[in-house]
Design a protein around this motif. Structure first.
Motif, mmCIF file in Angstrom:
data_model
loop_
_atom_site.group_PDB
_atom_site.id
_atom_site.type_symbol
_atom_site.label_atom_id
_atom_site.label_comp_id
_atom_site.label_asym_id
_atom_site.label_seq_id
_atom_site.Cartn_x
_atom_site.Cartn_y
_atom_site.Cartn_z
ATOM 1 N N LEU A 1 -10.580 15.300 16.573
ATOM 2 C CA LEU A 1 -9.278 14.840 17.062
ATOM 3 C C LEU A 1 -9.421 13.862 18.229
ATOM 4 N N PHE A 2 -10.588 13.831 18.866
ATOM 5 C CA PHE A 2 -10.839 12.846 19.913
ATOM 6 C C PHE A 2 -10.922 11.428 19.362
ATOM 7 N N LEU A 3 -11.031 11.307 18.047
ATOM 8 C CA LEU A 3 -11.090 9.974 17.445
ATOM 9 C C LEU A 3 -9.758 9.238 17.540
ATOM 10 N N ALA A 4 -8.738 9.885 18.021
ATOM 11 C CA ALA A 4 -7.469 9.194 18.271
ATOM 12 C C ALA A 4 -7.637 8.156 19.382
ATOM 13 N N ASN A 5 -8.638 8.348 20.231
ATOM 14 C CA ASN A 5 -8.962 7.390 21.278
ATOM 15 C C ASN A 5 -9.742 6.231 20.636
ATOM 16 N N PRO A 6 -9.226 4.992 20.714
ATOM 17 C CA PRO A 6 -9.891 3.853 20.072
ATOM 18 C C PRO A 6 -11.317 3.603 20.569
ATOM 19 N N VAL A 7 -11.609 3.976 21.798
ATOM 20 C CA VAL A 7 -12.953 3.778 22.329
ATOM 21 C C VAL A 7 -13.956 4.622 21.534
ATOM 22 N N TYR A 8 -13.594 5.854 21.227
ATOM 23 C CA TYR A 8 -14.478 6.725 20.446
ATOM 24 C C TYR A 8 -14.521 6.291 18.984
ATOM 25 N N ASN B 1 -14.118 3.308 17.647
ATOM 26 C CA ASN B 1 -14.797 2.036 17.413
ATOM 27 C C ASN B 1 -16.317 2.121 17.538
ATOM 28 N N ASN B 2 -16.833 3.169 18.149
ATOM 29 C CA ASN B 2 -18.278 3.362 18.254
ATOM 30 C C ASN B 2 -18.722 4.226 17.069
ATOM 31 N N LEU B 3 -19.486 3.643 16.147
ATOM 32 C CA LEU B 3 -19.851 4.322 14.902
ATOM 33 C C LEU B 3 -20.623 5.612 15.141
ATOM 34 N N SER B 4 -21.580 5.598 16.043
ATOM 35 C CA SER B 4 -22.386 6.809 16.256
ATOM 36 C C SER B 4 -21.542 7.945 16.833
ATOM 37 N N ILE B 5 -20.677 7.644 17.774
ATOM 38 C CA ILE B 5 -19.796 8.674 18.336
ATOM 39 C C ILE B 5 -18.813 9.152 17.281
#
Length: 129
Positions: A64-71, A73-77
């Motif tokens: 659910l943290f993937l709602a943050n675009p910073v996370y 957009n980083n493929l590994s995260i």
């Protein structure tokens, strides 16, 4: 975030259904010729599979943290947040001292969750391109 939560809930529902069917097939193949009827064991099997899927669902909540675009957009995260819970469940299940039949049930449940989760991951990344 609503879309990710909805996606995770759909993953849970589809995974429970697929896991129950696959586990019932496995059970019927393993106990072929035993006088126990599948109707007697199916409620217990369904409860066990649903509970295992709930554990995997809880372990997958960091996605659910993937709602943050910073996370996102980083493929590994993105991959770690999305798949780590299910992978950790598989590793933990194989490290536990269980009989082979229970390990197989855990494996069937985890693999069905990972497959459904992967399909939704593919659809999510395809939609955002």
């Amino acid at each position: 975030m609503k879309a990710l939560a909805r996606q995770l809930f759909k993953t849970f529902l589809f995974s429970v259904i697929i896991s129950i069917v696959a586990s019932a097939v496995y059970y019927s193949l393993q106990h072929k010729g035993v006088s126990q009827d599948l109707n007697g064991i199916l409620p217990s099997l369904s409860e066990s599979v649903a509970l295992l899927n709930i554990f995997i669902l809880i372990m997958t909540l960091p996605m659910l943290f993937l709602a943050n675009p910073v996370y996102y957009n980083n493929l590994s995260i993105r991959l770690v947040l999305y798949f780590s819970g299910a992978v950790v469940f598989v590793i933990t299940a194989f490290r536990l001292q269980l009989n082979p039949e229970n390990k197989t049930l855990y494996f069937i449940t985890a693999i069905s969750f990972i497959v459904v989760h992967s399909v939704f991951y593919y659809l999510m990344t395809k939609k955002r391109r």
